[in-house]
Design a protein around this motif. Structure first.
Motif, PDB file in Angstrom:
ATOM      1  N   MET A 294      13.495   8.606  -7.630  1.00  9.99           N
ATOM      2  CA  MET A 294      12.138   8.594  -7.088  1.00  9.99           C
ATOM      3  C   MET A 294      12.152   8.325  -5.583  1.00  9.99           C
ATOM      4  SD  MET A 294       8.873   8.964  -7.588  1.00  9.99           S
ATOM      5  CE  MET A 294       8.504   8.818  -9.344  1.00  9.99           C
ATOM      6  N   ARG A 295      12.936   7.355  -5.153  1.00  9.84           N
ATOM      7  CA  ARG A 295      13.021   7.065  -3.715  1.00  9.84           C
ATOM      8  C   ARG A 295      13.525   8.286  -2.946  1.00  9.84           C
ATOM      9  NH1 ARG A 295      12.722   1.737  -1.737  1.00  9.84           N
ATOM     10  NH2 ARG A 295      13.904   2.477   0.070  1.00  9.84           N
ATOM     11  N   HIS A 296      14.521   8.961  -3.485  1.00 13.26           N
ATOM     12  CA  HIS A 296      15.064  10.145  -2.813  1.00 13.26           C
ATOM     13  C   HIS A 296      14.024  11.262  -2.743  1.00 13.26           C
ATOM     14  CE1 HIS A 296      17.989  13.137  -1.526  1.00 13.26           C
ATOM     15  NE2 HIS A 296      17.569  13.921  -2.497  1.00 13.26           N
ATOM     16  N   ALA A 297      13.334  11.495  -3.857  1.00  9.82           N
ATOM     17  CA  ALA A 297      12.325  12.558  -3.890  1.00  9.82           C
ATOM     18  C   ALA A 297      11.183  12.267  -2.922  1.00  9.82           C
ATOM     19  CB  ALA A 297      11.797  12.734  -5.309  1.00  9.82           C
ATOM     20  N   LEU A 298      10.804  10.992  -2.795  1.00 11.15           N
ATOM     21  CA  LEU A 298       9.752  10.628  -1.852  1.00 11.15           C
ATOM     22  C   LEU A 298      10.204  10.861  -0.413  1.00 11.15           C
ATOM     23  CD1 LEU A 298       8.376   7.391  -3.534  1.00 11.15           C
ATOM     24  CD2 LEU A 298       7.083   9.494  -3.102  1.00 11.15           C
ATOM     25  N   ARG A 299      11.428  10.481  -0.100  1.00  6.15           N
ATOM     26  CA  ARG A 299      11.920  10.689   1.263  1.00  6.15           C
ATOM     27  C   ARG A 299      12.007  12.184   1.594  1.00  6.15           C
ATOM     28  NH1 ARG A 299      15.694   6.322   0.337  1.00  6.15           N
ATOM     29  NH2 ARG A 299      15.007   4.446   1.418  1.00  6.15           N
ATOM     30  N   GLU A 300      12.356  12.992   0.589  1.00  7.21           N
ATOM     31  CA  GLU A 300      12.426  14.437   0.779  1.00  7.21           C
ATOM     32  C   GLU A 300      11.047  15.089   0.705  1.00  7.21           C
ATOM     33  OE1 GLU A 300      15.322  16.402   1.275  1.00  7.21           O
ATOM     34  OE2 GLU A 300      16.147  14.415   1.724  1.00  7.21           O
ATOM     35  N   ALA A 301      10.028  14.310   0.364  1.00 10.84           N
ATOM     36  CA  ALA A 301       8.661  14.808   0.185  1.00 10.84           C
ATOM     37  C   ALA A 301       8.617  15.966  -0.803  1.00 10.84           C
ATOM     38  CB  ALA A 301       8.051  15.212   1.527  1.00 10.84           C
ATOM     39  N   ASN A 302       9.365  15.826  -1.894  1.00  6.98           N
ATOM     40  CA  ASN A 302       9.425  16.854  -2.929  1.00  6.98           C
ATOM     41  C   ASN A 302       8.377  16.537  -3.990  1.00  6.98           C
ATOM     42  OD1 ASN A 302      10.124  18.413  -5.252  1.00  6.98           O
ATOM     43  ND2 ASN A 302      12.176  18.691  -4.409  1.00  6.98           N
TER      44      ASN A 302
ATOM     45  N   ARG B 129       7.071  -0.841   1.708  1.00  4.18           N
ATOM     46  CA  ARG B 129       6.495   0.499   1.736  1.00  4.18           C
ATOM     47  C   ARG B 129       7.592   1.550   1.912  1.00  4.18           C
ATOM     48  NH1 ARG B 129       1.069   2.010   5.150  1.00  4.18           N
ATOM     49  NH2 ARG B 129       1.174   4.294   5.027  1.00  4.18           N
ATOM     50  N   ILE B 130       7.433   2.684   1.237  1.00  2.08           N
ATOM     51  CA  ILE B 130       8.346   3.812   1.368  1.00  2.08           C
ATOM     52  C   ILE B 130       7.632   4.896   2.182  1.00  2.08           C
ATOM     53  CG2 ILE B 130       9.708   5.556   0.161  1.00  2.08           C
ATOM     54  CD1 ILE B 130       9.580   3.771  -2.337  1.00  2.08           C
ATOM     55  N   GLU B 131       8.168   5.233   3.321  1.00  2.00           N
ATOM     56  CA  GLU B 131       7.554   6.267   4.151  1.00  2.00           C
ATOM     57  C   GLU B 131       7.842   7.649   3.572  1.00  2.00           C
ATOM     58  OE1 GLU B 131       5.519   5.596   6.535  1.00  2.00           O
ATOM     59  OE2 GLU B 131       5.893   3.428   6.558  1.00  2.00           O
ATOM     60  N   THR B 132       6.810   8.484   3.461  1.00  2.00           N
ATOM     61  CA  THR B 132       6.967   9.841   2.938  1.00  2.00           C
ATOM     62  C   THR B 132       5.838  10.723   3.444  1.00  2.00           C
ATOM     63  OG1 THR B 132       6.971  11.213   0.934  1.00  2.00           O
ATOM     64  CG2 THR B 132       5.777   9.135   0.822  1.00  2.00           C
ATOM     65  N   ASP B 133       6.150  11.992   3.677  1.00  2.00           N
ATOM     66  CA  ASP B 133       5.131  12.941   4.120  1.00  2.00           C
ATOM     67  C   ASP B 133       4.146  13.305   3.010  1.00  2.00           C
ATOM     68  OD1 ASP B 133       6.226  13.002   6.635  1.00  2.00           O
ATOM     69  OD2 ASP B 133       7.408  14.828   6.290  1.00  2.00           O
ATOM     70  N   LEU B 134       4.407  12.875   1.784  1.00  2.04           N
ATOM     71  CA  LEU B 134       3.480  13.165   0.686  1.00  2.04           C
ATOM     72  C   LEU B 134       2.175  12.386   0.798  1.00  2.04           C
ATOM     73  CD1 LEU B 134       5.789  13.379  -2.459  1.00  2.04           C
ATOM     74  CD2 LEU B 134       4.757  15.256  -1.158  1.00  2.04           C
ATOM     75  N   GLU B 135       2.120  11.384   1.666  1.00  4.17           N
ATOM     76  CA  GLU B 135       0.894  10.600   1.817  1.00  4.17           C
ATOM     77  C   GLU B 135      -0.300  11.485   2.170  1.00  4.17           C
ATOM     78  OE1 GLU B 135       1.145   7.198   4.332  1.00  4.17           O
ATOM     79  OE2 GLU B 135       2.984   6.456   3.404  1.00  4.17           O
ATOM     80  N   ASP B 136      -0.086  12.500   2.991  1.00  5.20           N
ATOM     81  CA  ASP B 136      -1.182  13.377   3.405  1.00  5.20           C
ATOM     82  C   ASP B 136      -1.459  14.485   2.400  1.00  5.20           C
ATOM     83  OD1 ASP B 136      -1.513  11.962   5.801  1.00  5.20           O
ATOM     84  OD2 ASP B 136       0.009  13.172   6.821  1.00  5.20           O
TER      85      ASP B 136
ATOM     86  N   TYR C 179      -4.237   9.762 -14.592  1.00  8.21           N
ATOM     87  CA  TYR C 179      -4.123  10.236 -13.216  1.00  8.21           C
ATOM     88  C   TYR C 179      -3.600  11.668 -13.286  1.00  8.21           C
ATOM     89  CZ  TYR C 179      -4.013   5.217 -12.065  1.00  8.21           C
ATOM     90  OH  TYR C 179      -4.289   3.883 -11.941  1.00  8.21           O
ATOM     91  N   VAL C 180      -4.315  12.582 -12.676  1.00  8.23           N
ATOM     92  CA  VAL C 180      -3.860  13.967 -12.616  1.00  8.23           C
ATOM     93  C   VAL C 180      -3.478  14.254 -11.167  1.00  8.23           C
ATOM     94  CG1 VAL C 180      -4.415  16.369 -13.091  1.00  8.23           C
ATOM     95  CG2 VAL C 180      -5.388  14.564 -14.533  1.00  8.23           C
ATOM     96  N   ASN C 181      -2.182  14.390 -10.928  1.00  9.55           N
ATOM     97  CA  ASN C 181      -1.645  14.491  -9.574  1.00  9.55           C
ATOM     98  C   ASN C 181      -1.455  15.940  -9.165  1.00  9.55           C
ATOM     99  OD1 ASN C 181      -1.130  11.562  -9.066  1.00  9.55           O
ATOM    100  ND2 ASN C 181       0.188  11.811 -10.864  1.00  9.55           N
ATOM    101  N   THR C 182      -2.033  16.304  -8.016  1.00  8.31           N
ATOM    102  CA  THR C 182      -1.910  17.663  -7.508  1.00  8.31           C
ATOM    103  C   THR C 182      -1.916  17.614  -5.991  1.00  8.31           C
ATOM    104  OG1 THR C 182      -2.777  19.918  -7.708  1.00  8.31           O
ATOM    105  CG2 THR C 182      -4.403  18.127  -7.571  1.00  8.31           C
ATOM    106  N   THR C 183      -2.025  18.777  -5.359  1.00 12.14           N
ATOM    107  CA  THR C 183      -2.019  18.856  -3.901  1.00 12.14           C
ATOM    108  C   THR C 183      -3.411  19.202  -3.391  1.00 12.14           C
ATOM    109  OG1 THR C 183      -1.409  21.191  -3.921  1.00 12.14           O
ATOM    110  CG2 THR C 183       0.393  19.582  -3.906  1.00 12.14           C
TER     111      THR C 183
ATOM    112  N   GLY D  81       0.771  -1.235   0.000  1.00 13.75           N
ATOM    113  CA  GLY D  81       0.000   0.000   0.000  1.00 13.75           C
ATOM    114  C   GLY D  81       0.801   1.283   0.000  1.00 13.75           C
ATOM    115  N   ALA D  82       0.070   2.415   0.018  1.00  8.83           N
ATOM    116  CA  ALA D  82       0.642   3.760   0.000  1.00  8.83           C
ATOM    117  C   ALA D  82       1.706   3.838  -1.095  1.00  8.83           C
ATOM    118  CB  ALA D  82       1.166   4.128   1.377  1.00  8.83           C
ATOM    119  N   PHE D  83       2.858   4.446  -0.800  1.00 12.52           N
ATOM    120  CA  PHE D  83       3.966   4.465  -1.750  1.00 12.52           C
ATOM    121  C   PHE D  83       4.787   3.203  -1.510  1.00 12.52           C
ATOM    122  CE2 PHE D  83       2.755   8.874  -1.414  1.00 12.52           C
ATOM    123  CZ  PHE D  83       2.892   9.361  -2.707  1.00 12.52           C
ATOM    124  N   SER D  84       4.884   2.334  -2.505  1.00 12.93           N
ATOM    125  CA  SER D  84       5.567   1.052  -2.329  1.00 12.93           C
ATOM    126  C   SER D  84       6.515   0.759  -3.487  1.00 12.93           C
ATOM    127  CB  SER D  84       4.550  -0.092  -2.207  1.00 12.93           C
ATOM    128  OG  SER D  84       3.979  -0.133  -0.920  1.00 12.93           O
TER     129      SER D  84
END
Length: 323
Positions: free
Chosen positions: A213-221, A164-171, A282-286, A146-149
């Motif tokens: 991608m893994r780095h960007a997810l960890r940085e929540a960029n 799973r890759i933990e990232t603050d982008l989940e929220d 998929y249209v990805n936004t915030t 699930g989530a970012f994996s």
């Protein structure tokens, strides 16, 4: 020996294409995705020594042929792990459109694997169950965690499993799903992936893309993550379109969405498009911009759904069983 589970479908961010082993569904390279919620598949499975045959029902239709074979590959593996040969009654439903590019096979096989493993009382972890789901669909492995994996490449279940890759982008992430119905043939495209003259070029850059991608997810960029996903969608399309069959999944409406996304981005909106092997987008936004983005896509006359990030596949209470 009965259990019910649900799982969310996935949006591929760095997508796998092609398999080195079709039976075990071992992909040529790593892949990363995000699960989308509240869209989900729900499956109830029951092993019953009194049954004479397996039955597989999906969205009210009893499956035969290739559809049944793919489910049976997961069921047989669970039977092997459990050490019995009981027949199974299997039923699954989806609450979102299937086979139009929204990852329904991922959520379907993930829910199936978790329900089957629970019914067989195997006591497996999510990464371990991801190897069971992978036998139906490699993308399903990531839907289990699930989530970012991240699904690792490998030649066996010890290596080729999801984490799973933990990232603050989940929220923060919001996804406007632009529904563009067009039947797709993902399995056929995977079979001929390596025959495209673009395949080796994709393989040459995919490992660096996974690391980025893994780095960007960890940085929540947000921008780095979804710019990478957008470019990966174009790379995947180039590979599928240059295979022997010349698969072209995109429709005119798909390109309209791409152009609208680029216009919004030129106006300062953080928004990126992504596609899997299908015409839908998929249209990805915030969270702050999702209403503006959804309105812009709806103005094209395209049906939309608004999704967030979904968690791992889960076992449900027996009160939610389908039979």
């Amino acid at each position: 020996m009965k259990a019910t589970a649900k799982a969310h479908p996935i949006q591929g961010l760095v997508k796998y294409h092609g398999m080195r082993d079709e039976e075990l569904r071992l992909p040529y390279h790593d892949s990363i995705s995000v699960s989308t919620a509240p869209s989900h598949s729900k499956t109830t499975a029951e092993f019953d020594p009194g049954l004479e045959t397996d039955t597989y029902v999906v969205d009210g239709e009893t499956l035969e042929g290739r559809g049944a074979e793919r489910i049976r590959s997961v069921v047989d593996h669970v039977r092997d792990l459990a050490g019995f040969d009981h027949r199974v009654r299997f039923e699954s439903v989806n609450d979102f459109p299937t086979n139009i590019g929204f990852g329904s096979s991922a959520s379907g096989f993930a829910a199936a694997a978790v329900a089957l493993c629970e019914a067989a009382d195997l006591g497996l972890t999510h990464p371990e169950m991801s190897t069971v789901a992978r036998r139906g669909s490699a993308s399903a492995a990531r839907a289990v965690t699930g989530a970012f994996s991240h699904l690792r490449n490998g030649l066996d279940d010890e290596d080729c499993r999801s984490e799973r890759i933990e990232t603050d982008l989940e929220d923060e992430l919001r996804i406007v799903a632009a529904e563009i119905p067009a039947f797709k043939h993902t399995e056929e495209a995977h079979k001929e992936a390596a025959d495209s003259h673009m395949f080796e070029a994709r393989m040459a850059h995919i490992h660096g893309q996974i690391a980025e991608m893994r780095h960007a997810l960890r940085e929540a960029n947000f921008d780095d993550v979804f710019e990478l996903a957008e470019h990966d969608s174009l790379s995947l399309a180039a590979t599928t379109m240059t295979g022997p069959a010349g698969w072209v999944y995109w429709k005119p409406e798909t390109l309209e969405v791409f152009e609208t996304v680029r216009e919004l981005r030129d106006d300062g909106v953080p928004v990126y498009f992504s596609t899997d092997t299908g015409a839908s987008v998929y249209v990805n936004t915030t969270a702050a911009y999702v209403e503006e983005v959804e309105n812009a896509i709806s103005e094209l006359g395209i049906d939309t759904r608004r999704w967030g990030v979904g968690g791992p596949a889960e076992v449900l209470d027996e009160s939610e069983a389908l039979f």
